[in-house]
Design a protein around this motif. Sequence first.
Motif, PDB file in Angstrom:
ATOM      1  N   GLU A  29       0.823  -1.217   0.000  1.00  7.41           N
ATOM      2  CA  GLU A  29       0.000   0.000   0.000  1.00  7.41           C
ATOM      3  C   GLU A  29       0.855   1.264   0.000  1.00  7.41           C
ATOM      4  O   GLU A  29       0.588   2.227   0.717  1.00  7.41           O
ATOM      5  CB  GLU A  29      -0.974  -0.023   1.185  1.00  7.41           C
ATOM      6  N   LEU A  30       1.890   1.274  -0.820  1.00 12.85           N
ATOM      7  CA  LEU A  30       2.805   2.414  -0.882  1.00 12.85           C
ATOM      8  C   LEU A  30       2.193   3.634  -1.548  1.00 12.85           C
ATOM      9  O   LEU A  30       2.660   4.752  -1.342  1.00 12.85           O
ATOM     10  CB  LEU A  30       4.100   2.006  -1.587  1.00 12.85           C
ATOM     11  N   GLU A  31       1.116   3.439  -2.331  1.00 10.43           N
ATOM     12  CA  GLU A  31       0.473   4.582  -2.985  1.00 10.43           C
ATOM     13  C   GLU A  31      -0.193   5.503  -1.973  1.00 10.43           C
ATOM     14  O   GLU A  31      -0.391   6.674  -2.240  1.00 10.43           O
ATOM     15  CB  GLU A  31      -0.546   4.119  -4.050  1.00 10.43           C
ATOM     16  N   SER A  32      -0.504   4.987  -0.788  1.00 10.26           N
ATOM     17  CA  SER A  32      -1.177   5.806   0.219  1.00 10.26           C
ATOM     18  C   SER A  32      -0.196   6.435   1.214  1.00 10.26           C
ATOM     19  O   SER A  32      -0.615   7.114   2.140  1.00 10.26           O
ATOM     20  CB  SER A  32      -2.207   4.954   0.974  1.00 10.26           C
ATOM     21  N   LYS A  33       1.077   6.246   1.005  1.00  9.00           N
ATOM     22  CA  LYS A  33       2.092   6.796   1.914  1.00  9.00           C
ATOM     23  C   LYS A  33       2.505   8.193   1.470  1.00  9.00           C
ATOM     24  O   LYS A  33       2.453   8.527   0.299  1.00  9.00           O
ATOM     25  CB  LYS A  33       3.331   5.897   1.959  1.00  9.00           C
ATOM     26  N   THR A  34       2.937   8.992   2.437  1.00  8.20           N
ATOM     27  CA  THR A  34       3.418  10.330   2.122  1.00  8.20           C
ATOM     28  C   THR A  34       4.937  10.340   1.932  1.00  8.20           C
ATOM     29  O   THR A  34       5.512  11.373   1.635  1.00  8.20           O
ATOM     30  CB  THR A  34       3.036  11.314   3.246  1.00  8.20           C
TER      31      THR A  34
END
Length: 141
Positions: A29-34
């Motif tokens: 779920e790296l797309e939701s990380k800042t």
Amino acid sequence: MLNVESIQNGVVIDHIPAGKGMDIYRLLELESKTQSVALLQSVKSQKYGCKDLIKIEGETLPERLDILGYLDSQITLIVIRDGKVAKKYHPVPPQRLVNVIKCKNPRCITSIETNCDHIFELSPSGRYRCLYCNQEMPVGR
């Protein structure tokens, strides 16, 4: 030639089989990380021929890195602190997988009920077993 800066603090997921980098990107779920994330695909490697690579900048490591031990035993995790390699290791398969793989048994409760977690535990035989119906799945995809 593509030039990607080195990271000062974070983790590098190396030796990902070519073409699997985006799957791992989604699974973690790296797309939701800042955090700053670099996904490199089809990178030339003397040892593996071609590989994918993910660089994640940040003080805190992503959750669920343990599932990489289930995906492929060749994956290498490199923890970077202050621009230097602090730790380098191959993750081991975790004892429990939650919502990583799905049970293929059509009579399993997870196939019938919605919102039911897919939970597998590592058995002494080295295979993952569904917590609900005991269906076995091999380690790796």
